[in-house]
Design a protein around this motif. Sequence first.
Motif, PDB file in Angstrom:
ATOM      1  N   ARG A 127       0.977  -1.240  -0.017  1.00  0.00           N
ATOM      2  CA  ARG A 127       0.042  -0.036  -0.074  1.00  0.00           C
ATOM      3  C   ARG A 127       0.999   1.211  -0.239  1.00  0.00           C
ATOM      4  N   TYR A 179       1.007   4.140  -2.879  1.00  0.00           N
ATOM      5  CA  TYR A 179       0.806   5.528  -2.636  1.00  0.00           C
ATOM      6  C   TYR A 179       2.003   6.359  -2.804  1.00  0.00           C
ATOM      7  N   ASN A 237      -5.885  11.654   8.440  1.00  0.00           N
ATOM      8  CA  ASN A 237      -6.073  10.899   7.294  1.00  0.00           C
ATOM      9  C   ASN A 237      -6.286   9.546   7.461  1.00  0.00           C
ATOM     10  N   GLN A 265      -7.001   7.190   5.178  1.00  0.00           N
ATOM     11  CA  GLN A 265      -6.416   6.256   4.450  1.00  0.00           C
ATOM     12  C   GLN A 265      -4.863   6.177   4.568  1.00  0.00           C
ATOM     13  N   HIS A 266      -4.151   7.361   4.960  1.00  0.00           N
ATOM     14  CA  HIS A 266      -2.852   7.429   5.341  1.00  0.00           C
ATOM     15  C   HIS A 266      -2.653   6.385   6.688  1.00  0.00           C
TER      16      HIS A 266
END
Length: 306
Positions: A65, A69, A268, A270-271
């Motif tokens: 992931r 990113y 965040n 997603q982070h």
Amino acid sequence: MAKYVCTIILTLVALVLLSCGDDEQSVKVSLDKRREIAYRPQLPAITYAYLPQYSHTESFKRHQRLVEYLSEQTGLSIRQVFPDTFTDHVTMFGEGKIDISFSNPFIYVKLANRFGARAMARIIEEDGRAEFRGQIIARKDNAAITSVEDCRGKSWVAVDPSSAGGYLFALGHFVDHGIGLKDFREVVFSGGRQENVILGVYAGLHDFGSIREGSLKVVEDKIDINQIKVVASSRWYPGWVYAHSPKVPQEVVEKIRAAMLDLDYVHNPQHRALLDAARFVGFVPSDDRDFDPVRELRVKVGLDLE
């Protein structure tokens, strides 16, 4: 000669005809329509490697992931590669097969000394520190080992001769307590895998082991980690580091570093998800001077970084 060739052709035709049974239909093959299959070479990419302290499956699961990113944020093609051993990681970096290395600080210093690697960022561990340490572990029911001094004359299983938390930090801790390599019955290595050290101790194959702090979580679905005790912990050392090959253009380095530093674990989701998978919570900028304590440790334990 022509007669000889003709005889061979007739023989082959006869064999083909005889191979068809009474109920079989011969198939006519036309070569008028053909499709060319082109060789498609792998496109150039920035190669990213995680020092293999765990299995390749675990390495992929932790970092894919993050790799995706970084590719999205920088617009660069970044591909994860998988060295089999610590030695392979060093060799591949030297051969130009690894552009971005994520490694322990001892391997980083080797890469810097040999190949001109340069630190770009250190990770922030799950405990909020940009440092980490090693642990000396034993079975909880092993009454013979309750202190560092009890490790004398015993069997020690470590991760790898170049493992920081899984060997060198523990070795430095022993030296600080007046215990050298000659004072152990044996020192064996687990093939570069933290899991193997823990499982070897759990199974009673070795009296004690050394791992990086946090590794017990990796095997909590395989064994009862409550049966493992921490006998001692080393001092803190600079954390795991991202370093780049001197061949990588500086503008590419800056893009990747900026994307790392932009990750926001707190605000965040997603982070946070990708960082949780990687088992750290963020990055801090880093440079070569951060790793002088590792160079001092090398002198203390008498190990060569070349």
